[in-house]
Design an enzyme around this catalytic site. Structure first.
Site, PDB file in Angstrom:
ATOM      1  N   GLY A 137       0.725  -1.312   0.028  1.00 41.74           N
ATOM      2  CA  GLY A 137      -0.100  -0.095   0.004  1.00 41.74           C
ATOM      3  C   GLY A 137       0.829   1.287  -0.146  1.00 41.74           C
ATOM      4  N   GLY A 188      -0.397   1.582  12.552  1.00 42.57           N
ATOM      5  CA  GLY A 188      -1.038   2.952  12.029  1.00 42.57           C
ATOM      6  C   GLY A 188      -1.991   2.805  11.343  1.00 42.57           C
ATOM      7  N   PRO A 194      -2.994   7.156  15.527  1.00 38.63           N
ATOM      8  CG  PRO A 194      -4.832   8.147  16.598  1.00 38.63           C
ATOM      9  CD  PRO A 194      -3.645   7.375  17.097  1.00 38.63           C
ATOM     10  CG  ASN A 195      -0.976  12.079  12.279  1.00 37.06           C
ATOM     11  OD1 ASN A 195       0.226  11.907  11.792  1.00 37.06           O
ATOM     12  ND2 ASN A 195      -1.875  12.710  11.520  1.00 37.06           N
ATOM     13  CG  PHE A 196       3.175   6.880  13.385  1.00 37.93           C
ATOM     14  CD1 PHE A 196       3.508   6.458  14.316  1.00 37.93           C
ATOM     15  CD2 PHE A 196       2.142   5.924  12.800  1.00 37.93           C
ATOM     16  CE1 PHE A 196       3.422   5.142  15.003  1.00 37.93           C
ATOM     17  CE2 PHE A 196       1.943   4.581  13.406  1.00 37.93           C
ATOM     18  CZ  PHE A 196       2.531   4.234  14.601  1.00 37.93           C
ATOM     19  CG  HIS A 235      -7.314  12.574   5.253  1.00 36.48           C
ATOM     20  ND1 HIS A 235      -7.915  13.123   6.194  1.00 36.48           N
ATOM     21  CD2 HIS A 235      -6.088  12.106   5.789  1.00 36.48           C
ATOM     22  CE1 HIS A 235      -7.019  13.163   7.469  1.00 36.48           C
ATOM     23  NE2 HIS A 235      -5.925  12.628   7.228  1.00 36.48           N
ATOM     24  CG  HIS A 236      -5.719   9.870   0.327  1.00 35.70           C
ATOM     25  ND1 HIS A 236      -6.166   8.666   0.110  1.00 35.70           N
ATOM     26  CD2 HIS A 236      -4.951   9.843   1.395  1.00 35.70           C
ATOM     27  CE1 HIS A 236      -5.773   7.937   1.236  1.00 35.70           C
ATOM     28  NE2 HIS A 236      -5.099   8.713   1.879  1.00 35.70           N
ATOM     29  CE  LYS A 261      -8.467   8.956   7.334  1.00 35.55           C
ATOM     30  NZ  LYS A 261      -7.665   8.046   7.560  1.00 35.55           N
ATOM     31  N   GLY A 263      -8.880   9.191  12.141  1.00 37.41           N
ATOM     32  CA  GLY A 263      -8.395   9.256  13.496  1.00 37.41           C
ATOM     33  C   GLY A 263      -7.915  10.202  13.999  1.00 37.41           C
TER      34      GLY A 263
HETATM   35  P1  NAP Z   1      -3.626   1.648   0.829  1.00 34.04           P
HETATM   36  O1  NAP Z   1      -2.708   2.189  -0.074  1.00 34.04           O
HETATM   37  O2  NAP Z   1      -4.917   1.266   0.419  1.00 34.04           O
HETATM   38  O3  NAP Z   1      -2.756   0.356   1.335  1.00 34.04           O
HETATM   39  C1  NAP Z   1      -3.404  -0.527   2.220  1.00 34.04           C
HETATM   40  C2  NAP Z   1      -2.779  -1.958   1.788  1.00 34.04           C
HETATM   41  O4  NAP Z   1      -3.275  -2.948   2.934  1.00 34.04           O
HETATM   42  C3  NAP Z   1      -3.025  -2.537   0.478  1.00 34.04           C
HETATM   43  O5  NAP Z   1      -1.881  -3.059  -0.064  1.00 34.04           O
HETATM   44  C4  NAP Z   1      -4.259  -3.565   0.560  1.00 34.04           C
HETATM   45  O6  NAP Z   1      -4.062  -4.528  -0.476  1.00 34.04           O
HETATM   46  C5  NAP Z   1      -3.609  -3.989   1.965  1.00 34.04           C
HETATM   47  N1  NAP Z   1      -4.593  -4.931   3.019  1.00 34.04           N
HETATM   48  C6  NAP Z   1      -5.846  -4.785   2.804  1.00 34.04           C
HETATM   49  N2  NAP Z   1      -6.370  -5.786   3.597  1.00 34.04           N
HETATM   50  C7  NAP Z   1      -5.604  -6.257   4.049  1.00 34.04           C
HETATM   51  C8  NAP Z   1      -5.309  -7.456   5.179  1.00 34.04           C
HETATM   52  N3  NAP Z   1      -6.432  -7.933   5.836  1.00 34.04           N
HETATM   53  N4  NAP Z   1      -4.022  -7.858   5.556  1.00 34.04           N
HETATM   54  C9  NAP Z   1      -2.830  -7.197   4.968  1.00 34.04           C
HETATM   55  N5  NAP Z   1      -2.951  -6.333   4.241  1.00 34.04           N
HETATM   56  C10 NAP Z   1      -4.202  -6.096   3.708  1.00 34.04           C
HETATM   57  O7  NAP Z   1      -3.876   2.655   2.191  1.00 34.04           O
HETATM   58  P2  NAP Z   1      -2.617   3.313   2.820  1.00 34.04           P
HETATM   59  O8  NAP Z   1      -2.807   4.996   2.130  1.00 34.04           O
HETATM   60  O9  NAP Z   1      -1.354   2.770   2.724  1.00 34.04           O
HETATM   61  O10 NAP Z   1      -3.335   3.398   4.452  1.00 34.04           O
HETATM   62  C11 NAP Z   1      -3.122   2.586   5.285  1.00 34.04           C
HETATM   63  C12 NAP Z   1      -3.727   2.868   6.486  1.00 34.04           C
HETATM   64  O11 NAP Z   1      -2.946   3.668   7.090  1.00 34.04           O
HETATM   65  C13 NAP Z   1      -5.161   3.529   6.437  1.00 34.04           C
HETATM   66  O12 NAP Z   1      -5.913   3.025   7.614  1.00 34.04           O
HETATM   67  C14 NAP Z   1      -4.697   4.768   6.624  1.00 34.04           C
HETATM   68  O13 NAP Z   1      -5.804   5.503   7.222  1.00 34.04           O
HETATM   69  C15 NAP Z   1      -3.548   4.765   7.606  1.00 34.04           C
HETATM   70  N6  NAP Z   1      -2.837   6.075   7.761  1.00 34.04           N
HETATM   71  C16 NAP Z   1      -2.109   6.169   9.085  1.00 34.04           C
HETATM   72  C17 NAP Z   1      -1.220   7.106   9.110  1.00 34.04           C
HETATM   73  C18 NAP Z   1      -0.730   7.359  10.677  1.00 34.04           C
HETATM   74  O14 NAP Z   1       0.139   8.309  10.677  1.00 34.04           O
HETATM   75  N7  NAP Z   1      -0.993   6.612  11.480  1.00 34.04           N
HETATM   76  C19 NAP Z   1      -0.831   7.909   8.117  1.00 34.04           C
HETATM   77  C20 NAP Z   1      -1.448   7.752   6.771  1.00 34.04           C
HETATM   78  C21 NAP Z   1      -2.375   6.744   6.690  1.00 34.04           C
HETATM   79  P3  NAP Z   1      -4.926  -4.378  -1.517  1.00 34.04           P
HETATM   80  O15 NAP Z   1      -4.772  -3.120  -2.092  1.00 34.04           O
HETATM   81  O16 NAP Z   1      -4.667  -5.704  -2.193  1.00 34.04           O
HETATM   82  O17 NAP Z   1      -6.577  -4.489  -1.039  1.00 34.04           O
END
Ligand code: NAP
Length: 243
Positions: free
Chosen positions: A12, A78, A105-107, A134-135, A138, A144
């Site tokens: 991702g 995250g 929720p935010n790193f 957000h994009h 999301k 969060g």
């Molecule tokens: P993303 O691009 O959609 O990536 C998510 C990845 O997880 C995809 O590769 C997806 O695969 C995979 N996935 C889905 N279900 C899964 C499972 N059961 N087990 C393992 N992998 C699985 O999303 P992102 O933008 O990277 O964001 C990911 C998360 O991080 C979101 O919840 C977002 O809100 C959060 N986030 C947190 C922070 C922070 O600072 N805490 C910052 C930014 C984002 P497929 O594409 O094949 O479905």
């Protein structure tokens, strides 16, 4: 000895950044990159992962976190979208097993400061609304970060006569209420992640803004959590607990 780190959700947007960041940190060893078709428990055991960073989806994160704890690794979560009840259950599980865990929720360190400043300001300006942008990809709303900001403000306001939002129980387009604070969520292509916290006073307003321009902004916080989580014997919610 470097710390063995496994990234779940590695293909991702966030996962790819986290893979690069862990590979470039001499104190950490990337022992695996997995996605939704892999067996999380089996990979943790085979790779001897000590820490698992989860950057997946709101639908998968609770089950993943339980699997990580039960496989004797420390979760660094995250992924957003965990409910307060789920966070409470994960805290209980970690405490019972004396296992460290981080749910953030935010790193981004600047975003943590934005939340802290917001809580501080609310002592003097209790009327507040949050706009988060957000994009379009999301999945959860409000973010969060926005919920955590509302919680931190509510903790400070708990001692005061906190004002209710003016529109409570009146239909309209005035955002969703968390701790009586309206949160407005915008989802558009072109955005990464931004938040504005607006305070209104008599004849003046105060606006605290944080903009994430690139996902690299989250990496120092993720690396810090990977290193500190092994020293914990319980789960912490929010990166600010580690700063
Ligand atoms: P993303 O691009 O959609 O990536 C998510 C990845 O997880 C995809 O590769 C997806 O695969 C995979 N996935 C889905 N279900 C899964 C499972 N059961 N087990 C393992 N992998 C699985 O999303 P992102 O933008 O990277 O964001 C990911 C998360 O991080 C979101 O919840 C977002 O809100 C959060 N986030 C947190 C922070 C922070 O600072 N805490 C910052 C930014 C984002 P497929 O594409 O094949 O479905």
């Amino acid at each position: 000895m470097p710390i063995n780190v496994l990234i779940n959700g590695a293909w991702g947007r966030m996962g790819q950044e986290a893979v690069k960041a862990v590979q470039n940190d001499p104190e950490l060893e990337l022992v695996g990159q997995i996605g939704k078709t892999d067996d999380l428990t089996a990979v943790i055991q085979q790779s001897k992962a000590q820490v698992v960073v989860d950057l997946t989806t709101p639908a998968a994160v609770y089950k993943n976190t339980l699997a990580i704890i039960n496989a004797q690794a420390c979760p660094v979560i995250g992924t957003t979208g965990l409910t307060p009840e789920q966070i409470k259950k994960l805290e209980e599980c970690c405490t019972q097993k004396k296992r460290g865990g981080v749910v953030a929720p935010n790193f981004s360190i600047a975003a943590i400061l934005m939340m802290r400043f917001s809580a501080q300001v609310s002592q003097y300006f209790p009327h507040v609304e949050i706009i988060e942008l957000h994009h379009a990809g999301k999945l959860d709303s409000p973010s969060g970060t926005a919920i955590k900001t509302a919680e931190m403000i509510a903790t400070v306001r708990a001692d005061q006569a906190a004002p209710k939002a003016t529109h409570e129980n009146i239909p309209g387009a005035r955002g969703a209420l968390h701790h009586h604070i309206p949160i407005h969520s915008i989802r558009l292509p072109g955005l990464v992640a931004s938040q504005e916290v607006l305070f209104g006073g008599v004849g003046e307003t105060l606006r605290i803004c944080h903009n994430t321009i690139h996902r690299e902004a989250f990496m120092p916080g993720i690396l810090l959590a990977c290193k500190k989580v092994l020293m914990l014997d319980h789960l912490v919610y929010g990166l600010e607990q580690l700063l």
